[in-house]
Design a protein around this motif. Structure first.
Motif, PDB file in Angstrom:
ATOM      1  N   UNK A  82      13.178  52.452  24.581  1.00 55.65           N
ATOM      2  CA  UNK A  82      14.291  52.720  23.664  1.00 55.65           C
ATOM      3  C   UNK A  82      15.604  52.300  24.300  1.00 55.65           C
ATOM      4  N   UNK A  83      15.811  52.648  25.566  1.00 54.32           N
ATOM      5  CA  UNK A  83      17.048  52.258  26.230  1.00 54.32           C
ATOM      6  C   UNK A  83      17.121  50.741  26.385  1.00 54.32           C
ATOM      7  N   UNK A  84      16.017  50.117  26.742  1.00 57.24           N
ATOM      8  CA  UNK A  84      16.003  48.665  26.912  1.00 57.24           C
ATOM      9  C   UNK A  84      16.379  47.977  25.599  1.00 57.24           C
ATOM     10  N   UNK A  85      15.787  48.413  24.495  1.00 56.34           N
ATOM     11  CA  UNK A  85      16.123  47.816  23.202  1.00 56.34           C
ATOM     12  C   UNK A  85      17.585  48.077  22.837  1.00 56.34           C
ATOM     13  N   UNK A  86      18.075  49.280  23.126  1.00 56.80           N
ATOM     14  CA  UNK A  86      19.479  49.594  22.855  1.00 56.80           C
ATOM     15  C   UNK A  86      20.386  48.673  23.672  1.00 56.80           C
ATOM     16  N   UNK A  87      20.077  48.520  24.940  1.00 54.15           N
ATOM     17  CA  UNK A  87      20.861  47.657  25.828  1.00 54.15           C
ATOM     18  C   UNK A  87      20.886  46.227  25.297  1.00 54.15           C
ATOM     19  N   UNK A  88      19.709  45.719  24.941  1.00 59.05           N
ATOM     20  CA  UNK A  88      19.631  44.338  24.463  1.00 59.05           C
ATOM     21  C   UNK A  88      20.307  44.166  23.100  1.00 59.05           C
ATOM     22  N   UNK A  89      20.171  45.142  22.223  1.00 55.37           N
ATOM     23  CA  UNK A  89      20.790  45.050  20.898  1.00 55.37           C
ATOM     24  C   UNK A  89      22.312  44.937  21.000  1.00 55.37           C
ATOM     25  N   UNK A  90      22.885  45.563  22.008  1.00 52.98           N
ATOM     26  CA  UNK A  90      24.335  45.474  22.190  1.00 52.98           C
ATOM     27  C   UNK A  90      24.755  44.121  22.759  1.00 52.98           C
ATOM     28  N   UNK A 136      18.796  35.270  23.898  1.00 54.71           N
ATOM     29  CA  UNK A 136      17.785  36.232  24.357  1.00 54.71           C
ATOM     30  C   UNK A 136      17.561  36.084  25.860  1.00 54.71           C
ATOM     31  N   UNK A 137      17.373  34.867  26.322  1.00 51.78           N
ATOM     32  CA  UNK A 137      17.148  34.613  27.745  1.00 51.78           C
ATOM     33  C   UNK A 137      18.291  35.196  28.585  1.00 51.78           C
ATOM     34  N   UNK A 138      19.523  34.895  28.185  1.00 51.61           N
ATOM     35  CA  UNK A 138      20.690  35.362  28.948  1.00 51.61           C
ATOM     36  C   UNK A 138      20.814  36.874  28.935  1.00 51.61           C
ATOM     37  N   UNK A 139      20.497  37.518  27.817  1.00 53.49           N
ATOM     38  CA  UNK A 139      20.579  38.979  27.742  1.00 53.49           C
ATOM     39  C   UNK A 139      19.535  39.625  28.647  1.00 53.49           C
ATOM     40  N   UNK A 140      18.325  39.104  28.646  1.00 52.69           N
ATOM     41  CA  UNK A 140      17.279  39.646  29.518  1.00 52.69           C
ATOM     42  C   UNK A 140      17.654  39.428  30.986  1.00 52.69           C
ATOM     43  N   UNK A 146      19.534  48.345  38.160  1.00 52.24           N
ATOM     44  CA  UNK A 146      19.192  49.761  37.995  1.00 52.24           C
ATOM     45  C   UNK A 146      18.275  49.960  36.781  1.00 52.24           C
ATOM     46  N   UNK A 147      18.516  49.213  35.719  1.00 52.76           N
ATOM     47  CA  UNK A 147      17.669  49.332  34.529  1.00 52.76           C
ATOM     48  C   UNK A 147      16.302  48.711  34.770  1.00 52.76           C
TER      49      UNK A 147
END
Length: 176
Positions: A82-90, A136-140, A146-147
């Motif tokens: 959930x946090x990973x998806x939230x982080x990426x969605x932003x 997508x590549x750059x966001x990942x 820490x994440x």
């Protein structure tokens, strides 16, 4: 095993991506998995959308792919996911070019993490182009260490295939 049991483990799954990008001939390399787990894994792989097929000499060809599949406690994994998806969605924005041509689809990104919380491998395994793959590549790639550590604690050394959907609502489509 009951639904409340903690189930952890890993297995290898192989499948064929045919010349049209369809997935078939799914094989699970672990006879000790219960029927529910086997059916769940089969459903996961057989319900995936089409992939980009492999090419040889300029022509699409079938290719067998084998990947490790790690499973574990749901609560910790769900919170981390959930946090990973939230982080990426932003951080993932719809590229202007993709909006302009009303491009929609799903980008699949593959990544594996080392025990040092670094990427062993990061690649787009199926893209849609027009800047979506790069976003997508750059966001990942920009996920803080820490994440990545939290992700590692939740699932261990792992390989991930993450789908990222790009869909427009009709008010976002521009007429040029």
């Amino acid at each position: 095993q009951g639904l409340n049991s903690v189930v952890r483990g890993s297995t290898y799954v192989s499948f064929v991506v045919d010349s049209l990008g369809e997935i078939g001939d799914v094989k699970i390399y672990d006879d000790s998995l219960n029927t529910f787990m086997q059916k769940s894994i089969m459903q996961l792989f057989t319900s995936m959308p089409a992939w980009r097929p492999a090419y040889q000499h300029g022509k699409p060809v079938s290719q067998r792919i084998a990947i490790p599949l790690v499973y574990g406690p749901v609560k910790q994994r769900d919170e981390t996911a959930t946090y990973l998806y939230y982080y990426l969605a932003k951080r993932i924005t719809y590229p202007e070019e993709a909006i302009r041509i009303a491009l929609e689809g799903t980008v699949y990104v593959y990544f594996s993490l080392s025990s040092e919380q670094e990427f062993n491998r990061l690649e787009i395994i199926q893209g849609i182009g027009s800047g979506c793959d790069e976003v997508v590549y750059n966001a990942i790639y920009a996920i803080p260490k820490a994440e990545l550590k939290n992700l590692m604690l939740a699932v261990g050394d792992s390989v991930f295939v993450l789908p990222v959907d790009f869909h427009l609502d009709q008010t976002s489509i521009r007429e040029d």
